[in-house]
Design a protein around this motif. Structure first.
Motif, PDB file in Angstrom:
ATOM      1  N   GLN A  11      17.705 -12.334  21.883  1.00  0.00           N
ATOM      2  CA  GLN A  11      18.414 -12.738  20.666  1.00  0.00           C
ATOM      3  C   GLN A  11      18.615 -11.570  19.701  1.00  0.00           C
ATOM      4  N   LEU A  12      17.713 -10.590  19.753  1.00  0.00           N
ATOM      5  CA  LEU A  12      17.806  -9.451  18.847  1.00  0.00           C
ATOM      6  C   LEU A  12      19.045  -8.602  19.103  1.00  0.00           C
ATOM      7  N   LEU A  13      19.589  -8.703  20.321  1.00  0.00           N
ATOM      8  CA  LEU A  13      20.769  -7.909  20.654  1.00  0.00           C
ATOM      9  C   LEU A  13      22.075  -8.599  20.279  1.00  0.00           C
ATOM     10  N   VAL A  14      22.002  -9.912  20.029  1.00  0.00           N
ATOM     11  CA  VAL A  14      23.213 -10.667  19.723  1.00  0.00           C
ATOM     12  C   VAL A  14      23.927 -10.159  18.466  1.00  0.00           C
ATOM     13  N   PRO A  15      23.195  -9.793  17.379  1.00  0.00           N
ATOM     14  CA  PRO A  15      23.904  -9.285  16.191  1.00  0.00           C
ATOM     15  C   PRO A  15      24.761  -8.056  16.467  1.00  0.00           C
ATOM     16  N   LEU A  16      24.379  -7.267  17.460  1.00  0.00           N
ATOM     17  CA  LEU A  16      25.147  -6.059  17.751  1.00  0.00           C
ATOM     18  C   LEU A  16      26.528  -6.414  18.303  1.00  0.00           C
ATOM     19  N   PHE A  66       8.359  -4.494  17.402  1.00  0.00           N
ATOM     20  CA  PHE A  66       8.330  -3.869  16.077  1.00  0.00           C
ATOM     21  C   PHE A  66       9.595  -3.047  15.842  1.00  0.00           C
ATOM     22  N   LEU A  67       9.982  -2.251  16.845  1.00  0.00           N
ATOM     23  CA  LEU A  67      11.194  -1.450  16.719  1.00  0.00           C
ATOM     24  C   LEU A  67      12.422  -2.342  16.561  1.00  0.00           C
ATOM     25  N   SER A  68      12.482  -3.420  17.334  1.00  0.00           N
ATOM     26  CA  SER A  68      13.632  -4.326  17.274  1.00  0.00           C
ATOM     27  C   SER A  68      13.749  -4.995  15.913  1.00  0.00           C
ATOM     28  N   LEU A  69      12.619  -5.446  15.375  1.00  0.00           N
ATOM     29  CA  LEU A  69      12.638  -6.064  14.057  1.00  0.00           C
ATOM     30  C   LEU A  69      13.017  -5.050  12.984  1.00  0.00           C
ATOM     31  N   LEU A  70      12.490  -3.819  13.112  1.00  0.00           N
ATOM     32  CA  LEU A  70      12.831  -2.766  12.164  1.00  0.00           C
ATOM     33  C   LEU A  70      14.329  -2.489  12.174  1.00  0.00           C
ATOM     34  N   GLY A  71      14.885  -2.340  13.373  1.00  0.00           N
ATOM     35  CA  GLY A  71      16.321  -2.093  13.486  1.00  0.00           C
ATOM     36  C   GLY A  71      17.143  -3.242  12.948  1.00  0.00           C
ATOM     37  N   SER A  72      16.667  -4.472  13.176  1.00  0.00           N
ATOM     38  CA  SER A  72      17.386  -5.650  12.696  1.00  0.00           C
ATOM     39  C   SER A  72      17.381  -5.726  11.178  1.00  0.00           C
ATOM     40  N   GLN A  94      24.174   0.523   9.985  1.00  0.00           N
ATOM     41  CA  GLN A  94      24.118  -0.518  11.006  1.00  0.00           C
ATOM     42  C   GLN A  94      24.085   0.093  12.400  1.00  0.00           C
ATOM     43  N   THR A  95      24.826   1.174  12.579  1.00  0.00           N
ATOM     44  CA  THR A  95      24.840   1.841  13.875  1.00  0.00           C
ATOM     45  C   THR A  95      23.449   2.355  14.231  1.00  0.00           C
ATOM     46  N   VAL A  96      22.769   2.951  13.232  1.00  0.00           N
ATOM     47  CA  VAL A  96      21.396   3.428  13.447  1.00  0.00           C
ATOM     48  C   VAL A  96      20.484   2.250  13.780  1.00  0.00           C
ATOM     49  N   GLY A  97      20.624   1.164  13.006  1.00  0.00           N
ATOM     50  CA  GLY A  97      19.816  -0.027  13.265  1.00  0.00           C
ATOM     51  C   GLY A  97      20.082  -0.592  14.643  1.00  0.00           C
ATOM     52  N   ALA A  98      21.337  -0.555  15.069  1.00  0.00           N
ATOM     53  CA  ALA A  98      21.701  -1.079  16.386  1.00  0.00           C
ATOM     54  C   ALA A  98      21.010  -0.299  17.501  1.00  0.00           C
ATOM     55  N   LEU A  99      20.981   1.013  17.373  1.00  0.00           N
ATOM     56  CA  LEU A  99      20.339   1.849  18.387  1.00  0.00           C
ATOM     57  C   LEU A  99      18.838   1.569  18.452  1.00  0.00           C
ATOM     58  N   ILE A 100      18.227   1.345  17.286  1.00  0.00           N
ATOM     59  CA  ILE A 100      16.799   1.038  17.247  1.00  0.00           C
ATOM     60  C   ILE A 100      16.529  -0.326  17.898  1.00  0.00           C
ATOM     61  N   VAL A 101      17.408  -1.302  17.625  1.00  0.00           N
ATOM     62  CA  VAL A 101      17.259  -2.631  18.222  1.00  0.00           C
ATOM     63  C   VAL A 101      17.346  -2.547  19.739  1.00  0.00           C
ATOM     64  N   ILE A 102      18.338  -1.807  20.243  1.00  0.00           N
ATOM     65  CA  ILE A 102      18.513  -1.672  21.689  1.00  0.00           C
ATOM     66  C   ILE A 102      17.283  -1.027  22.327  1.00  0.00           C
TER      67      ILE A 102
END
Length: 296
Positions: free
Chosen positions: A255-260, A133-139, A278-286
Motif C-alpha cells: 500500500q505504501l507504493l500506491v501513492p507514487l 521505517f524508511l517507507s513511513l519516512l518517505g511517505s 515528493q520525488t525524494v520521498g518516493a525514492l525512499i518509499v520504494i
C-alpha cells in the motif's frame, strides 16, 4: 519477475488509476449514491463471474453457515470504511487519499501479528522494521511537501474522514484474512460488494438522495457504473487476493507504493502537482518497500 511480484506491481498501477477515478466521482455524486451504484455494479459483475466459474465455492457457505455472519460483518465494515473514505476524498485530493492509507500500516500490522501466527513470523525479520521505517519516512515527506490542500478549510474535515476510514480498514483486513482461509476471494468480493451496495441503496432511498440520480447525465452515470466495476476488481478483488495469498503485513507494505503511482496519474489527469521533495520521498518509499518485502 515472479508471479507474486507481478501481482503486487499490477495492484499498485491499477490502484494508481483508482484513486483519481474515485476522487472525480466523489465530486460529481453524493456519497450514498456514489457508493450504492459503484458497489452494486461491481457486485453484480462478481456474482456473474461466480455463477459462471465458481459455483462450487457456494457449497462451502452452505456447509458452514457461520461464514455468513463474517460476510455480513465484512459488508458492514466496508460500508463504514467507504463512507468515510469517499467523503475524505471529496474534501481533500486523490493523492491525499492514497497517502493517508499508509497511516493504517502500523495499526494493521500490529493487529495482524497479534491474531495470526503466520503474520507474526513476517515481523520477526529486522529488515521488516528498517524497511517499514524508511517507507513511513518517505511517505510523510510525501505528505508534508506534496499536498497543499491544507490551505483549504475543508482539508481538516477530510483528513478526519480518511483517518476514520483507515482505522475501520485495519479491522476489516483481519476479517478478510479469517474468511479467506475458507472461501475464494471472488466469493468474498461478490458477497461484500453486493451486500454493501444494498446497504447503501437502502440508505440513499431512506434519505431521499437517490432521486438525484434522475438529474444526472447518462454518460456520467454509465461512467460511475464502469468505475464501480473497475474499483471492485482492483481495490477489492486484488486486495483480498493479496491478503489471502501473501498476508496482511505484505499487503500493507505494498500500500505504501500506491501513492507514487497515484501521484503520477493524478498529475496527468487531475493536475495535482508533484514537487521535487515528493520525488525524494518516493525514492525512499520504494527503497523501504524493497527492504521490507525482502525474505529472510
Amino acid at each position: 519477475m515472479n508471479n507474486e511480484n507481478l501481482i503486487r506491481l499490477t495492484y499498485i498501477v491499477l490502484m494508481g488509476f483508482g484513486f483519481p477515478i474515485m476522487r472525480y466521482m466523489s465530486i460529481h455524486f453524493e456519497t450514498l449514491n456514489n457508493n450504492a451504484v459503484r458497489f452494486i455494479s461491481g457486485g453484480l459483475l462478481f456474482v456473474f463471474i461466480v455463477l459462471l466459474k465458481y459455483k462450487h465455492e457456494i457449497l462451502k457457505i452452505i456447509k458452514e453457515p457461520s461464514i455468513i455472519l463474517y460476510l455480513l460483518l465484512l459488508a458492514l465494515f466496508m460500508t463504514g470504511n467507504m463512507y468515510f473514505f469517499i467523503n475524505g476524498l471529496k474534501y481533500t485530493s486523490a493523492l491525499s487519499g492514497s497517502i493517508f492509507a499508509i497511516m493504517a500500516m502500523p495499526l494493521a500490522v500490529i493487529m495482524a501479528a497479534i491474531f495470526f501466527k503466520d503474520e507474526r513470523e513476517k515481523v520477526k525479520n529486522i529488515s521488516f522494521y528498517f524497511g517499514s521505517f524508511l517507507s513511513l519516512l518517505g511517505s510523510f515527506i510525501f505528505v508534508i511537501y506534496g499536498d497543499n490542500s491544507s490551505e483549504n478549510s475543508n482539508f481538516i474535515m477530510g483528513s478526519i474522514f480518511l483517518i476514520t476510514a483507515i482505522f475501520i480498514q485495519s479491522i476489516q483486513n483481519l476479517l478478510v484474512k479469517k474468511v479467506s482461509n475458507k472461501l475464494h476471494p471472488i466469493i468474498i468480493s461478490a458477497s461484500t460488494a453486493t451486500l454493501t451496495g444494498i446497504i447503501y441503496l437502502i440508505l440513499a432511498h431512506d434519505s431521499g438522495v437517490i432521486y438525484q440520480l434522475y438529474d444526472v447525465n447518462l454518460g456520467l452515470l454509465i461512467g460511475l457504473i464502469l468505475a464501480g466495476m473497475y474499483g471492485m476488481l482492483t481495490g477489492m478483488l486484488f486486495a483480498f487476493y493479496i491478503v489471502q495469498k501473501q498476508g496482511v503485513v505484505v499487503f500493507n507494505i505494498i500500500q505504501l507504493l500506491v501513492p507514487l503511482s497515484t501521484a503520477v496519474i493524478s498529475y496527468l489527469t487531475l493536475g495535482e502537482e508533484i514537487s521535487i521533495y515528493q520525488t525524494v520521498g518516493a525514492l525512499i518509499v520504494i527503497l523501504g518497500c524493497v527492504i521490507s518485502l525482502k525474505k529472510k
